[in-house]
Scaffold this motif. Structure first.
Motif, mmCIF file in Angstrom:
data_model
loop_
_atom_site.group_PDB
_atom_site.id
_atom_site.type_symbol
_atom_site.label_atom_id
_atom_site.label_comp_id
_atom_site.label_asym_id
_atom_site.label_seq_id
_atom_site.Cartn_x
_atom_site.Cartn_y
_atom_site.Cartn_z
ATOM 1 N N ARG A 200 27.415 -55.168 -19.342
ATOM 2 C CA ARG A 200 26.770 -54.289 -20.342
ATOM 3 C C ARG A 200 25.293 -54.070 -19.995
ATOM 4 N N ALA A 201 24.604 -55.157 -19.632
ATOM 5 C CA ALA A 201 23.175 -55.041 -19.311
ATOM 6 C C ALA A 201 22.976 -54.100 -18.124
ATOM 7 N N CYS A 202 23.844 -54.181 -17.147
ATOM 8 C CA CYS A 202 23.720 -53.325 -15.963
ATOM 9 C C CYS A 202 23.938 -51.858 -16.333
ATOM 10 N N TYR A 203 24.962 -51.594 -17.134
ATOM 11 C CA TYR A 203 25.188 -50.211 -17.599
ATOM 12 C C TYR A 203 23.937 -49.680 -18.304
ATOM 13 N N ARG A 204 23.358 -50.492 -19.184
ATOM 14 C CA ARG A 204 22.204 -50.031 -19.965
ATOM 15 C C ARG A 204 21.002 -49.766 -19.051
ATOM 16 N N ARG A 205 20.834 -50.619 -18.031
ATOM 17 C CA ARG A 205 19.723 -50.383 -17.093
ATOM 18 C C ARG A 205 19.920 -49.071 -16.339
ATOM 19 N N ARG A 206 21.155 -48.805 -15.962
ATOM 20 C CA ARG A 206 21.423 -47.566 -15.223
ATOM 21 C C ARG A 206 21.152 -46.342 -16.115
ATOM 22 N N ALA A 207 21.524 -46.444 -17.378
ATOM 23 C CA ALA A 207 21.290 -45.322 -18.303
ATOM 24 C C ALA A 207 19.783 -45.098 -18.488
ATOM 25 N N GLU A 208 19.048 -46.196 -18.547
ATOM 26 C CA GLU A 208 17.589 -46.067 -18.695
ATOM 27 C C GLU A 208 16.961 -45.437 -17.459
ATOM 28 N N ALA A 209 17.512 -45.774 -16.300
ATOM 29 C CA ALA A 209 16.933 -45.286 -15.041
ATOM 30 C C ALA A 209 17.246 -43.807 -14.791
ATOM 31 N N GLU A 210 18.322 -43.310 -15.387
ATOM 32 C CA GLU A 210 18.709 -41.905 -15.145
ATOM 33 C C GLU A 210 18.993 -41.201 -16.477
ATOM 34 N N PRO A 211 17.969 -41.033 -17.303
ATOM 35 C CA PRO A 211 18.211 -40.482 -18.650
ATOM 36 C C PRO A 211 18.731 -39.049 -18.627
ATOM 37 N N GLU A 212 18.435 -38.304 -17.556
ATOM 38 C CA GLU A 212 18.889 -36.901 -17.513
ATOM 39 C C GLU A 212 20.404 -36.808 -17.272
ATOM 40 N N ARG A 213 20.977 -37.837 -16.661
ATOM 41 C CA ARG A 213 22.436 -37.818 -16.416
ATOM 42 C C ARG A 213 23.208 -38.518 -17.525
ATOM 43 N N PHE A 214 22.668 -39.612 -18.037
ATOM 44 C CA PHE A 214 23.415 -40.428 -19.007
ATOM 45 C C PHE A 214 23.202 -39.950 -20.435
ATOM 46 N N ARG A 215 24.232 -40.058 -21.254
ATOM 47 C CA ARG A 215 24.088 -39.970 -22.708
ATOM 48 C C ARG A 215 24.592 -41.306 -23.255
ATOM 49 N N LEU A 216 23.656 -42.074 -23.786
ATOM 50 C CA LEU A 216 24.007 -43.390 -24.333
ATOM 51 C C LEU A 216 24.468 -43.217 -25.775
ATOM 52 N N ILE A 217 25.686 -43.640 -26.060
ATOM 53 C CA ILE A 217 26.259 -43.451 -27.400
ATOM 54 C C ILE A 217 26.541 -44.818 -28.022
ATOM 55 N N ASP A 218 26.059 -45.000 -29.244
ATOM 56 C CA ASP A 218 26.285 -46.261 -29.954
ATOM 57 C C ASP A 218 27.736 -46.293 -30.437
ATOM 58 N N ALA A 219 28.567 -47.067 -29.738
ATOM 59 C CA ALA A 219 30.010 -47.062 -30.026
ATOM 60 C C ALA A 219 30.396 -48.066 -31.106
ATOM 61 N N ARG A 220 29.383 -48.626 -31.805
ATOM 62 C CA ARG A 220 29.719 -49.444 -32.994
ATOM 63 C C ARG A 220 30.093 -48.538 -34.152
ATOM 64 N N ALA A 221 29.657 -47.289 -34.076
ATOM 65 C CA ALA A 221 29.867 -46.336 -35.171
ATOM 66 C C ALA A 221 31.363 -46.033 -35.317
ATOM 67 N N PRO A 222 31.778 -45.459 -36.482
ATOM 68 C CA PRO A 222 33.183 -45.075 -36.631
ATOM 69 C C PRO A 222 33.591 -44.085 -35.528
ATOM 70 N N LEU A 223 34.864 -44.145 -35.168
ATOM 71 C CA LEU A 223 35.344 -43.347 -34.031
ATOM 72 C C LEU A 223 34.982 -41.864 -34.169
ATOM 73 N N ALA A 224 35.105 -41.309 -35.390
ATOM 74 C CA ALA A 224 34.823 -39.877 -35.577
ATOM 75 C C ALA A 224 33.365 -39.571 -35.215
ATOM 76 N N THR A 225 32.448 -40.484 -35.524
ATOM 77 C CA THR A 225 31.035 -40.275 -35.204
ATOM 78 C C THR A 225 30.811 -40.329 -33.696
ATOM 79 N N VAL A 226 31.458 -41.291 -33.059
ATOM 80 C CA VAL A 226 31.331 -41.432 -31.604
ATOM 81 C C VAL A 226 31.884 -40.174 -30.914
ATOM 82 N N GLN A 227 33.022 -39.698 -31.390
ATOM 83 C CA GLN A 227 33.629 -38.496 -30.802
ATOM 84 C C GLN A 227 32.716 -37.283 -30.996
ATOM 85 N N ALA A 228 32.105 -37.186 -32.165
ATOM 86 C CA ALA A 228 31.216 -36.041 -32.428
ATOM 87 C C ALA A 228 30.007 -36.079 -31.497
ATOM 88 N N GLU A 229 29.466 -37.263 -31.242
ATOM 89 C CA GLU A 229 28.313 -37.366 -30.320
ATOM 90 C C GLU A 229 28.705 -36.982 -28.905
#
Ligand code: Z5A
Length: 209
Positions: A167-196
């Motif tokens: 998980r830490a490695c994924y998060r570092r990669r997302a921080e390093a390439e913000p233009e490519r990654f969209r970080l989505i908080d997947a603790r949220a209800p599924l419908a919210t995650v899908q909408a994001e």
């Protein structure tokens, strides 16, 4: 117009499969042709490699063997499905891609990321246009995955500490390439995650029109 390559990433039980369904439907409604695949696997050769990689009886597999098998499956997928689909203008939705090798074999197993980057250059030669990273705390993801499956596969059987490193490695990669990654908080209800996830696709779609 050449197609787009979109990958979904995240730890165990983050909800990638559930989100892929929603995203694929949204693209098809807009008349976009979609090629959906998964890694490891996605081709007849790759699915055989996947069976070896996930077999819980093969606990003695060396980390480098694991990495090379991931890339062997990816080489086949690139040439058999991804590159032809992109050349025909289709959008490729891939359930995991090279970031997973950096996260699991790099972060999780401790292989030097420079080695993985060499394989990436050789075998893949490009990064996705968009990567949706579904981020969920390890305990929550494991609890979701446990509800679904009876017996963990070879990688699912790893320790919580292993998945924390992933998980830490994924998060570092997302921080390093913000233009490519969209970080989505997947603790949220599924419908919210899908909408994001759909909103991220919509942004990309507008930029490509
Ligand atoms: N791997 C690797 O090591 N290196 C590589 O280069 C690659 C892969 C490419 C196979 O991947 C393994 O290969 C994987 C990484 C490694 N090993 N692990 N661990 P996989 O993608 O095929 O398998 P997976 O990671 O085990 O995926 P998964 O567990 O199927 O997760 P998911 O697709 O993200 O979750 P899901 O099936 O959509 O959801 C799980 C459950 O949670 C399900 O009951 C849902 O209804 C529920 N769920 C999902 N989202 C929510 C929300 N938001 N709220 C509540 N409940 C939810």
């Amino acid at each position: 117009m050449s197609g787009c390559l979109i990958s979904l990433e995240g730890g165990e039980g983050a909800g990638k499969s559930s989100v892929l369904e929603a995203v694929e439907g949204w693209l098809r409604e807009r008349g976009i042709e979609v090629e959906r695949c998964r890694e490891p696997g996605g081709t007849p050769v790759g699915e055989r490699i996947r069976a070896i990689l996930l077999d819980p009886d093969l606990g003695g597999m060396d980390a480098h063997t694991e990495l090379l098998l991931m890339f062997a499956s990816r080489a086949q997928l690139m040439r058999e499905r991804v590159l032809p689909a992109l050349a025909q203008g289709r959008w490729v939705l891939c359930d995991r891609f090279t970031d997973a090798s950096f996260a699991y074999q790099g972060g999780g197993r401790g292989i030097d990321p420079a080695r993985i980057a060499e394989l990436e250059r050789w075998v893949v030669g490009r990064r996705p246009d968009l990567t949706l990273l579904l981020d969920v705390p390890v305990e929550l993801g494991l609890a979701r995955a446990r509800q679904r499956e009876a017996q963990p596969d070879r990688i699912e059987g790893e320790s919580a500490a292993f998945f924390e490193r992933v998980r830490a490695c994924y998060r570092r990669r997302a921080e390093a390439e913000p233009e490519r990654f969209r970080l989505i908080d997947a603790r949220a209800p599924l419908a919210t995650v899908q909408a994001e996830a759909r909103a991220a696709l919509e942004d990309l779609w507008r930029r490509r029109r």
